[in-house]
Design a protein around this motif. Structure first.
Motif, mmCIF file in Angstrom:
data_model
loop_
_atom_site.group_PDB
_atom_site.id
_atom_site.type_symbol
_atom_site.label_atom_id
_atom_site.label_comp_id
_atom_site.label_asym_id
_atom_site.label_seq_id
_atom_site.Cartn_x
_atom_site.Cartn_y
_atom_site.Cartn_z
ATOM 1 N N ILE A 30 0.840 -1.201 0.000
ATOM 2 C CA ILE A 30 0.000 0.000 0.000
ATOM 3 C C ILE A 30 0.874 1.250 0.000
ATOM 4 N N TYR A 31 1.919 1.246 0.825
ATOM 5 C CA TYR A 31 2.832 2.388 0.829
ATOM 6 C C TYR A 31 3.511 2.558 -0.523
ATOM 7 N N ALA A 32 3.711 1.463 -1.242
ATOM 8 C CA ALA A 32 4.348 1.543 -2.559
ATOM 9 C C ALA A 32 3.478 2.294 -3.560
ATOM 10 N N GLY A 33 2.163 2.393 -3.284
ATOM 11 C CA GLY A 33 1.270 3.126 -4.171
ATOM 12 C C GLY A 33 1.135 4.592 -3.833
ATOM 13 N N ASP A 38 5.619 7.515 -6.809
ATOM 14 C CA ASP A 38 5.055 7.518 -8.164
ATOM 15 C C ASP A 38 3.715 6.803 -8.249
ATOM 16 N N GLY A 39 3.006 6.702 -7.128
ATOM 17 C CA GLY A 39 1.667 6.138 -7.137
ATOM 18 C C GLY A 39 0.631 7.227 -7.372
ATOM 19 N N ASP A 40 -0.631 6.911 -7.124
ATOM 20 C CA ASP A 40 -1.700 7.894 -7.381
ATOM 21 C C ASP A 40 -2.525 8.204 -6.146
ATOM 22 N N ALA A 41 -2.020 7.911 -4.953
ATOM 23 C CA ALA A 41 -2.768 8.187 -3.723
ATOM 24 C C ALA A 41 -1.838 8.778 -2.674
ATOM 25 N N MET A 312 -7.079 9.440 -1.139
ATOM 26 C CA MET A 312 -6.367 9.507 0.127
ATOM 27 C C MET A 312 -6.423 8.149 0.806
ATOM 28 N N VAL A 313 -5.311 7.775 1.430
ATOM 29 C CA VAL A 313 -5.242 6.551 2.221
ATOM 30 C C VAL A 313 -4.795 6.962 3.623
ATOM 31 N N TYR A 314 -5.689 6.850 4.589
ATOM 32 C CA TYR A 314 -5.375 7.241 5.955
ATOM 33 C C TYR A 314 -4.923 6.003 6.736
#
Length: 372
Positions: A30-33, A38-41, A312-314
């Protein structure tokens, strides 16, 4: 030869352990995104500042136009009503009375679509929006110029007066008159048998003149200003709150859940599915996925260059000193996805189980072929 085959299988399993069955992505994936990678979140750790910036609850309630409407009387005359009038004149030969009588009966005077009636010698008079008493005084003043000391009696012969329609999740749907005890919204709902759904998630919508406004039932009792006066022709619609969120991953259950209260926190949301799975969950990796509006995303990130809604990812770490407090205060919104990652040891145990299970199968196959 068996040892060689086992070694090849072991290497293959270890190399492909990421493809083993699991409930979803790992914390690392998840952190890789993240946008930073270079992820979108945007991946953001929850803290009091983030909680304050994201604590947005539904903005429901009634406008000033609805709140400031005065109560109407049950005896207010309306277009379509039919009235009966008796006019007494204090002379033997009156304007309206027949010969030898002092009273005249004007029966079945219908209020036209513009709210007017016609009375001989008094002319056209606005009857709508007046009470019978107010109309009596108006007619008396008009006739007083023509005949001395006229006395006027008015009664409604037909016409149901003001009514509202009550539909949806109430005890008894139907069309109800606005009477003295039922002039306000909550009183009318009570007259209709109350709500037949859970009060905490009951929404009340009032449709008036092509305009529709909604409030939570619980807020009507908390804030008397929202207990608005009703108007003829209003439609009251009671329905259940349809907001929902989804919980996935290492929890007691994975499901799409509807809101059970007006506001729900991350802790309460997890509790609805039995909390974290003690054998699988990683308490440092509780994630909330959300499409955040531009204004809130800018406040959370401290940036003014973000355009449009942002992914957003909280991240909630329940092992932190304030982690449980942050989860208690973080407000879940409709369409959120809550995902709990698995603990690293779970993936390791799964790989080991697959490895030794496969090696056992290889050994059995080797013995069956006579290979030692």
């Amino acid at each position: 030869m068996a040892r060689s085959i086992a070694a090849i299988v072991a290497v293959t399993l270890v190399a492909s352990c990421g493809a083993l069955p699991r409930s979803g992505p790992s914390k690392r994936e998840i952190y890789a995104g993240s946008v930073l990678r270079d992820g979108d979140a945007f991946v953001v750790s929850v803290n009091p500042r983030v909680t304050a910036a994201t604590s947005v609850t539904p903005a429901l309630g009634f406008s000033e136009a609805f709140r400031n409407a005065a109560e109407i009387g049950a005896d207010t005359i309306r277009p379509g009503d039919t009235l009966g009038l008796i006019i007494y004149e204090n002379v033997e030969d009156g304007l309206l009375a027949n010969a030898g009588t002092s009273a005249s009966l004007i029966d079945e005077v219908q209020v036209d679509s513009s709210g007017m009636i016609f009375i001989p010698y008094a002319g056209r008079i606005r009857a709508a929006d007046n009470t019978p008493e107010a109309l009596r005084q108006i007619i008396t003043q008009r006739l007083d110029e023509q005949t001395p000391d006229p006395q006027v009696l008015i009664r409604r012969l037909a016409g149901d007066g003001a009514t509202v329609s009550v539909v949806g999740g109430t005890g008894a749907q139907g069309v109800y008159p606005i009477e003295r005890p039922t002039r306000t919204l909550t009183a009318m709902i009570a007259a209709a048998g109350g709500v037949a759904i859970k009060p905490d998630i009951a929404l009340v919508t009032v449709v008036r003149g092509g305009r529709s406004e909604t409030a939570y039932l619980a807020d009507l009792y908390k804030n008397p200003m929202l207990d608005i006066a009703l108007r003829d022709g209003d439609t009251i619609f009671v329905e259940e709150d349809t907001r929902s969120f989804t919980i996935l991953g290492a929890t007691g259950a994975q499901n799409r859940l509807e809101f059970q209260t007006e506001v729900i926190s991350a802790i309460e949301a997890l509790a609805q599915v039995g909390g974290l799975n003690a054998n699988l969950a990683n308490p440092t990796g509780v994630f909330v996925f959300r499409n955040e509006p531009q204004e809130i995303a800018r406040a959370v990130m401290g940036r003014d260059d973000l355009i449009g809604a942002q992914r957003m990812v909280y991240v909630l770490d329940l092992t932190e000193p304030n982690g449980m407090f942050d989860a208690r205060d973080f407000v879940i919104r409709s369409e959120d996805t809550i995902y709990v990652t698995e603990a690293p040891i779970v993936a390791w145990n799964r790989s080991v189980a697959a490895l030794f299970g496969s090696l056992g199968q290889v050994g059995s196959t080797g013995r069956a072929l006579g290979v030692e």
